[in-house]
Design an enzyme around this catalytic site. Structure first.
Site, PDB file in Angstrom:
ATOM      1  N   ALA A 193     -19.663 -19.248  33.057  1.00  0.00           N
ATOM      2  CA  ALA A 193     -19.036 -18.492  31.981  1.00  0.00           C
ATOM      3  C   ALA A 193     -19.619 -17.082  32.027  1.00  0.00           C
ATOM      4  O   ALA A 193     -20.704 -16.868  32.575  1.00  0.00           O
ATOM      5  CB  ALA A 193     -19.339 -19.149  30.641  1.00  0.00           C
TER       6      ALA A 193
ATOM      7  N   GLY B  72     -20.419 -22.933  34.089  1.00  0.00           N
ATOM      8  CA  GLY B  72     -18.982 -23.184  33.933  1.00  0.00           C
ATOM      9  C   GLY B  72     -18.256 -23.330  35.263  1.00  0.00           C
ATOM     10  O   GLY B  72     -17.210 -23.982  35.329  1.00  0.00           O
TER      11      GLY B  72
ATOM     12  N   GLU C  87     -18.824 -26.804  36.219  1.00  0.00           N
ATOM     13  CA  GLU C  87     -18.010 -27.630  35.308  1.00  0.00           C
ATOM     14  C   GLU C  87     -16.528 -27.582  35.697  1.00  0.00           C
ATOM     15  O   GLU C  87     -15.813 -28.579  35.557  1.00  0.00           O
ATOM     16  CB  GLU C  87     -18.228 -27.159  33.864  1.00  0.00           C
ATOM     17  CG  GLU C  87     -19.662 -27.419  33.414  1.00  0.00           C
ATOM     18  CD  GLU C  87     -19.994 -26.774  32.088  1.00  0.00           C
ATOM     19  OE1 GLU C  87     -20.046 -25.527  32.025  1.00  0.00           O
ATOM     20  OE2 GLU C  87     -20.188 -27.509  31.111  1.00  0.00           O
TER      21      GLU C  87
ATOM     22  N   GLU D 210     -27.693 -23.522  32.495  1.00  0.00           N
ATOM     23  CA  GLU D 210     -27.565 -23.118  31.083  1.00  0.00           C
ATOM     24  C   GLU D 210     -28.886 -23.141  30.321  1.00  0.00           C
ATOM     25  O   GLU D 210     -29.151 -22.278  29.501  1.00  0.00           O
ATOM     26  CB  GLU D 210     -26.543 -24.017  30.368  1.00  0.00           C
ATOM     27  CG  GLU D 210     -25.091 -23.655  30.670  1.00  0.00           C
ATOM     28  CD  GLU D 210     -24.541 -24.342  31.900  1.00  0.00           C
ATOM     29  OE1 GLU D 210     -25.320 -24.865  32.721  1.00  0.00           O
ATOM     30  OE2 GLU D 210     -23.295 -24.364  32.040  1.00  0.00           O
TER      31      GLU D 210
END
Ligand code: CAA
Length: 265
Positions: free
Chosen positions: A71, A116, A119, A139
């Site tokens: 992200a 992300g 993911e 993270e």
């Protein structure tokens, strides 16, 4: 407009026969996913799912270094409790759309798949890794946790113990290890990665599309069910397929020693 011809700011979409190749394209930030890119990804997913000419999807990242580096940390830094939860729900929704796609989705992981990005790869049905692929969930080094499904999908793929070690340590997992633990399906030289992913996708598109969709649904829905309930779901889908023209064509073609011509009905 078809999914293959739509234009996006941070995505590149290309058709190779019945296979769509989607490239996340923010090379200046190693293809990090900001809100605008996730919004485009969702719009793309809906258009792709609606496009009968496109039967499989390959997702990769722009450049030679990164699939998706996570992200967008600049955006994350500005979130408060309510907006962070909403951002997490939004990312989960976008990735769920890909995972629940009745058409196969293959990640061609061409470098960093962190946070992300990891993911996103986890939400795909198959992961092909370039030899330079690096997976990881960094993270906790940022004081947060994976928010786009990582705490749930990684453990289902590699087992809880391995997933916890990877998540808690935030360490990087290179392609060979990813292969050994089932995080990657195959490791491929970088120059061949995209072609190999498209080839696999093309192979799948030659199979009965209703059968492929049913196999995806039974497998994915079943993974959250007790085995008895999963098997009931399997039988129900098995029964429905027996009423399709595709099933009759598939079996007739086998008996006539010719390739089947599936019509998706
Ligand atoms: N968000 C925003 N910008 C990012 C980014 C990200 N996730 N990843 C890389 N970039 C930017 C860098 O800031 C840098 O920008 P500038 O040129 O303006 O400085 C540019 O991309 C190139 O990156 P680096 O110079 O850092 O390249 P490198 O080769 O030295 O390192 C890397 C590559 C190891 C991937 C490193 O960039 C990195 O660690 N990136 C962050 C990875 C990360 O922590 N991802 C998780 C994000 S949180 C998340 O994803 C939450 C969630 O679950 C929803």
């Amino acid at each position: 407009m078809s999914s293959a011809t739509s234009t996006y700011q941070n995505l590149r979409v290309e058709s190779r026969g019945a296979v769509t190749v989607l490239t996340v394209h923010r090379p200046d930030v190693l293809n990090a996913l900001n809100h605008a890119t996730l919004t485009e990804l969702e719009a793309f997913a809906l258009a792709f799912l609606d496009d009968p000419a496109q039967r499989a999807l390959v997702i990769t990242g722009a450049g030679e270094k990164s699939f998706v580096a996570g992200a967008d940390i600049k955006e994350l830094a500005a979130l408060d409790a309510a907006s962070a939860e909403a951002a997490s729900r939004f990312g989960q929704r976008v990735f769920d759309r890909l995972e629940r796609s009745p058409k196969p989705v293959i990640a061609a992981v061409n470098g960093y798949a962190l946070g992300g990005g990891c993911e996103l790869a986890l939400a795909c049905h198959v992961r092909l890794a370039g030899e330079n692929a690096v997976f990881g969930l960094p993270e906790v080094t940022l004081g947060i946790i994976p928010g786009y499904g990582g705490t749930q999908r990684l453990q289902r793929l590699v087992g809880l113990g391995r997933a916890l070690e990877i998540t808690l340590s935030a360490r990087r997992v290179k392609a060979d290890e990813a292969l050994a633990i089932g995080l990657a399906n195959r490791v491929v030289p970088p120059a061949q990665l995209l072609d190999e992913a498209v080839q696999l996708a093309t192979t799948i598109t030659r199979n009965g599309p209703l059968a492929v969709a049913a196999a995806l649904e039974a497998s994915l829905s079943g993974s959250g069910l007790r085995i008895e309930d999963g098997q009931r779901l399997e039988s129900a889908r098995f029964g429905l397929l027996a009423a399709t023209e595709d099933m009759h064509e598939g079996m007739k073609a086998f008996l006539e020693k010719r390739p089947a011509q599936f019509k998706g009905r």
